[in-house]
Design a protein around this motif. Structure first.
Motif, PDB file in Angstrom:
ATOM      1  N   ASP A 211     108.767 101.309 130.220  1.00  0.00           N
ATOM      2  CA  ASP A 211     108.901 102.756 130.091  1.00  0.00           C
ATOM      3  C   ASP A 211     108.801 103.092 128.609  1.00  0.00           C
ATOM      4  O   ASP A 211     109.741 102.878 127.851  1.00  0.00           O
ATOM      5  N   GLU A 212     107.625 103.606 128.216  1.00  0.00           N
ATOM      6  CA  GLU A 212     107.389 103.984 126.821  1.00  0.00           C
ATOM      7  C   GLU A 212     107.194 105.493 126.697  1.00  0.00           C
ATOM      8  O   GLU A 212     106.454 105.989 125.842  1.00  0.00           O
ATOM      9  N   ILE A 213     107.901 106.213 127.557  1.00  0.00           N
ATOM     10  CA  ILE A 213     107.750 107.661 127.666  1.00  0.00           C
ATOM     11  C   ILE A 213     108.018 108.377 126.342  1.00  0.00           C
ATOM     12  O   ILE A 213     107.373 109.375 126.017  1.00  0.00           O
ATOM     13  N   TYR A 214     108.964 107.865 125.560  1.00  0.00           N
ATOM     14  CA  TYR A 214     109.332 108.517 124.303  1.00  0.00           C
ATOM     15  C   TYR A 214     108.613 107.915 123.101  1.00  0.00           C
ATOM     16  O   TYR A 214     109.059 108.087 121.960  1.00  0.00           O
ATOM     17  N   GLY A 215     107.505 107.241 123.335  1.00  0.00           N
ATOM     18  CA  GLY A 215     106.829 106.507 122.273  1.00  0.00           C
ATOM     19  C   GLY A 215     106.322 107.352 121.122  1.00  0.00           C
ATOM     20  O   GLY A 215     106.105 106.829 120.015  1.00  0.00           O
ATOM     21  N   ARG A 216     106.146 108.647 121.326  1.00  0.00           N
ATOM     22  CA  ARG A 216     105.694 109.516 120.239  1.00  0.00           C
ATOM     23  C   ARG A 216     106.859 110.013 119.384  1.00  0.00           C
ATOM     24  O   ARG A 216     106.640 110.537 118.288  1.00  0.00           O
ATOM     25  N   PHE A 217     108.084 109.891 119.901  1.00  0.00           N
ATOM     26  CA  PHE A 217     109.256 110.407 119.200  1.00  0.00           C
ATOM     27  C   PHE A 217     109.930 109.280 118.425  1.00  0.00           C
ATOM     28  O   PHE A 217     110.839 108.614 118.917  1.00  0.00           O
ATOM     29  N   VAL A 218     109.455 109.040 117.205  1.00  0.00           N
ATOM     30  CA  VAL A 218     110.040 108.028 116.324  1.00  0.00           C
ATOM     31  C   VAL A 218     110.249 108.663 114.947  1.00  0.00           C
ATOM     32  O   VAL A 218     109.558 109.618 114.581  1.00  0.00           O
ATOM     33  N   GLY A 221     108.656 107.212 110.169  1.00  0.00           N
ATOM     34  CA  GLY A 221     107.397 107.458 109.481  1.00  0.00           C
ATOM     35  C   GLY A 221     106.171 106.975 110.222  1.00  0.00           C
ATOM     36  O   GLY A 221     105.037 107.336 109.856  1.00  0.00           O
ATOM     37  N   ALA A 222     106.345 106.149 111.257  1.00  0.00           N
ATOM     38  CA  ALA A 222     105.206 105.643 112.038  1.00  0.00           C
ATOM     39  C   ALA A 222     104.713 106.731 112.994  1.00  0.00           C
ATOM     40  O   ALA A 222     105.491 107.582 113.440  1.00  0.00           O
ATOM     41  N   PRO A 223     103.420 106.714 113.347  1.00  0.00           N
ATOM     42  CA  PRO A 223     102.902 107.734 114.262  1.00  0.00           C
ATOM     43  C   PRO A 223     103.353 107.534 115.707  1.00  0.00           C
ATOM     44  O   PRO A 223     103.290 108.458 116.513  1.00  0.00           O
ATOM     45  N   ARG A 224     103.791 106.332 116.034  1.00  0.00           N
ATOM     46  CA  ARG A 224     104.277 106.029 117.383  1.00  0.00           C
ATOM     47  C   ARG A 224     105.130 104.778 117.315  1.00  0.00           C
ATOM     48  O   ARG A 224     105.116 104.035 116.323  1.00  0.00           O
ATOM     49  N   ALA A 225     105.859 104.532 118.388  1.00  0.00           N
ATOM     50  CA  ALA A 225     106.649 103.305 118.476  1.00  0.00           C
ATOM     51  C   ALA A 225     105.751 102.120 118.801  1.00  0.00           C
ATOM     52  O   ALA A 225     104.634 102.273 119.325  1.00  0.00           O
ATOM     53  N   ALA A 226     106.231 100.925 118.507  1.00  0.00           N
ATOM     54  CA  ALA A 226     105.540  99.716 118.955  1.00  0.00           C
ATOM     55  C   ALA A 226     105.466  99.721 120.473  1.00  0.00           C
ATOM     56  O   ALA A 226     106.351 100.248 121.166  1.00  0.00           O
ATOM     57  N   SER A 227     104.411  99.136 121.015  1.00  0.00           N
ATOM     58  CA  SER A 227     104.149  99.157 122.454  1.00  0.00           C
ATOM     59  C   SER A 227     103.784  97.758 122.929  1.00  0.00           C
ATOM     60  O   SER A 227     103.279  96.933 122.162  1.00  0.00           O
ATOM     61  N   PHE A 228     104.023  97.518 124.207  1.00  0.00           N
ATOM     62  CA  PHE A 228     103.527  96.268 124.786  1.00  0.00           C
ATOM     63  C   PHE A 228     102.012  96.191 124.697  1.00  0.00           C
ATOM     64  O   PHE A 228     101.441  95.084 124.723  1.00  0.00           O
ATOM     65  N   HIS A 229     101.329  97.332 124.575  1.00  0.00           N
ATOM     66  CA  HIS A 229      99.883  97.307 124.360  1.00  0.00           C
ATOM     67  C   HIS A 229      99.525  96.548 123.086  1.00  0.00           C
ATOM     68  O   HIS A 229      98.424  96.003 122.974  1.00  0.00           O
ATOM     69  N   ASP A 230     100.437  96.528 122.131  1.00  0.00           N
ATOM     70  CA  ASP A 230     100.163  95.883 120.850  1.00  0.00           C
ATOM     71  C   ASP A 230     100.234  94.365 120.922  1.00  0.00           C
ATOM     72  O   ASP A 230      99.740  93.681 120.007  1.00  0.00           O
ATOM     73  N   VAL A 298     102.437 118.638 120.501  1.00  0.00           N
ATOM     74  CA  VAL A 298     103.231 117.407 120.398  1.00  0.00           C
ATOM     75  C   VAL A 298     103.799 117.282 118.984  1.00  0.00           C
ATOM     76  O   VAL A 298     104.973 116.930 118.798  1.00  0.00           O
ATOM     77  N   ALA A 299     102.981 117.584 117.980  1.00  0.00           N
ATOM     78  CA  ALA A 299     103.456 117.529 116.592  1.00  0.00           C
ATOM     79  C   ALA A 299     104.614 118.501 116.375  1.00  0.00           C
ATOM     80  O   ALA A 299     105.596 118.180 115.673  1.00  0.00           O
ATOM     81  N   GLU A 300     104.514 119.693 116.970  1.00  0.00           N
ATOM     82  CA  GLU A 300     105.616 120.666 116.868  1.00  0.00           C
ATOM     83  C   GLU A 300     106.884 120.127 117.527  1.00  0.00           C
ATOM     84  O   GLU A 300     107.989 120.255 116.973  1.00  0.00           O
ATOM     85  N   GLY A 329     114.491 106.384 117.778  1.00  0.00           N
ATOM     86  CA  GLY A 329     113.472 107.008 118.600  1.00  0.00           C
ATOM     87  C   GLY A 329     114.087 107.827 119.715  1.00  0.00           C
ATOM     88  O   GLY A 329     115.303 107.923 119.851  1.00  0.00           O
ATOM     89  N   ALA A 330     113.203 108.432 120.557  1.00  0.00           N
ATOM     90  CA  ALA A 330     113.583 109.357 121.620  1.00  0.00           C
ATOM     91  C   ALA A 330     114.239 110.602 121.017  1.00  0.00           C
ATOM     92  O   ALA A 330     114.145 110.836 119.810  1.00  0.00           O
ATOM     93  N   PHE A 331     114.867 111.442 121.832  1.00  0.00           N
ATOM     94  CA  PHE A 331     115.501 112.643 121.280  1.00  0.00           C
ATOM     95  C   PHE A 331     116.915 112.836 121.802  1.00  0.00           C
ATOM     96  O   PHE A 331     117.316 113.914 122.227  1.00  0.00           O
TER      97      PHE A 331
END
Length: 396
Positions: A211-218, A221-230, A298-300, A329-331
């Motif tokens: 569950d990487e639902i909050y991956g954009r909320f970090v 300074g990174a644009p996204r969280a680390a992912s299993f895709h990486d 999303v940026a907002e 991360g997350a909110f």
């Protein structure tokens, strides 16, 4: 009228135990207690205060006006699956094809499908906790068992002990459920931690439900969280569950997706067919607009959450009554109030005395019992007022 006196109450014992024993939500209990209170600031559930933006709504309205109200592709309309592939390819910097993506009737349905594909009666799935309660509930409804592994907590920060996680794996284990960035704690796995989790899953031949639902909320300074895709290879046993709810303020639209190996297509299609028979086309058109036009929004959202995180962390810390660390991360801000062990009672008390709604840690499983979760995806003026109310209540 109590449950025991309702018509049909005597027949409850004849229901399947998986249905009969599905737990009540500890979050909903507090929400129901305070839902109608005038002036209450609701920070108890995982959504912000922004309505879905107009460009998304317009896409749905156009689809309705065009008469797209019929049955459709069980896997999702091709245009949305292609949009999901483009979105993921851009986000993770690697080509991902549309045949990996399947549209669901919510992130919750994605979780249910993932669990149903790999687990059933007698199986176990291991979850680091505190965790979103719907994971364990979905596992239980499928007849399997959730094995909770409490994360370590020191000075308000949660950390994952891989040795403890490994010790919980048995011959019955079918999967690890990994939520990063995490609800409710904000714990966010590093790339190295994800690689170690993947190595553990490979060693035991088990799955990962990611569950990487909050991956954009970090917030580092990174644009996204680390992912299993990486860190994963094509043949790794990883199932990704996702939703449109958080990034694009679409909680009420009930649409998500699941990403799995393309070979699973017919299996996923069948599970969708026998549950919802597909998502409405007009909702899928709205989802396409979210993916293709939604980056400024999303940026907002991220900017608002960044400001909200600062307001809440600094305001709660100033009470000198709580233990907490700013989430990575997350909110959500997860915190303990000194001297208060019963978070359910405390959450009810804060509704009554501070007129602020928080989620009790008891809802999130072992390791979270004494904490409270606060959602800070909200306008700053509401959060400043909520902090002032909580400061008065916690220091009185």
């Amino acid at each position: 009228m109590t449950t025991s006196t309702l018509p049909g109450a005597s027949l409850i014992a004849e229901l399947r135990p998986e249905a009969r024993n599905a737990p009540e939500s500890g979050i909903v209990e507090v929400v129901n207690h305070g839902r109608l209170k005038p002036g209450l600031i609701p920070l108890w559930v995982g959504e912000g205060d922004l309505s879905t933006p107009d460009f998304i709504v317009r896409a749905a309205n156009k689809s309705l006006a065009d008469g797209e109200t019929f049955y459709t592709w069980q896997r999702g309309i091709p245009e949305l699956r292609e949009a999901l592939a483009r979105y993921h390819t851009a986000l993770y910097g690697q080509p991902l094809s549309a045949d990996r993506f399947f549209v669901t009737g919510s992130g919750m349905q994605s979780v249910q499908i993932a669990v149903r594909m790999i687990a059933g009666p007698g199986d176990e799935l291991v979850i680091p906790t505190p965790a979103w309660p719907n994971f364990a509930a979905a596992i239980g409804v499928a007849g399997a068992r959730a094995v909770c592994v409490p994360m370590d907590l020191e000075h308000g920060r949660f950390t994952l002990d891989l040795d403890k996680l490994a010790a919980a794996i048995t011959p019955k284990t079918r999967a690890l459920v990994i939520n990063s960035p995490a609800n409710p704690t904000g714990w966010t796995a590093t790339k190295d931690e994800l690689a170690a989790l993947l190595s553990l899953a490979r060693k035991h031949g088990i799955w990962i439900i990611a569950d990487e639902i909050y991956g954009r909320f970090v917030y580092g300074g990174a644009p996204r969280a680390a992912s299993f895709h990486d860190v994963m290879e094509a043949e790794d046993r990883v199932l990704f569950v996702q939703t449109f709810s958080k990034n694009w303020a679409m909680t009420g639209w009930r649409i998500g997706w699941i990403e799995v190996p393309a070979a699973f297509g017919q299996v996923v299609e069948n599970l969708i067919q026998y549950s919802t028979s597909g998502s409405p086309v007009f909702v899928q058109r709205a989802a396409i607009a979210a993916l293709t036009e939604g980056e400024p929004f999303v940026a907002e959202q991220i900017a608002r959450a960044t400001e909200g995180r600062k307001i809440i962390f600094e305001g709660l810390k100033a009470t000198n009554r709580v233990s907490l660390t700013a989430p990575d991360g997350a909110f959500y801000q997860f915190f303990n109030v000194d001297g208060r062990e019963d978070s359910r009672a405390l959450a009810i008390e804060l509704v009554d005395e501070a007129n602020v709604g928080l989620a009790p840690g008891t809802a999130f499983g072992p390791g979270g019992e004494t904490g409270l979760r606060l959602c800070f995806a909200r306008k700053s003026s509401d959060l400043v007022e909520a902090v002032a109310r909580l400061q008065r209540a916690l220091t009185s």
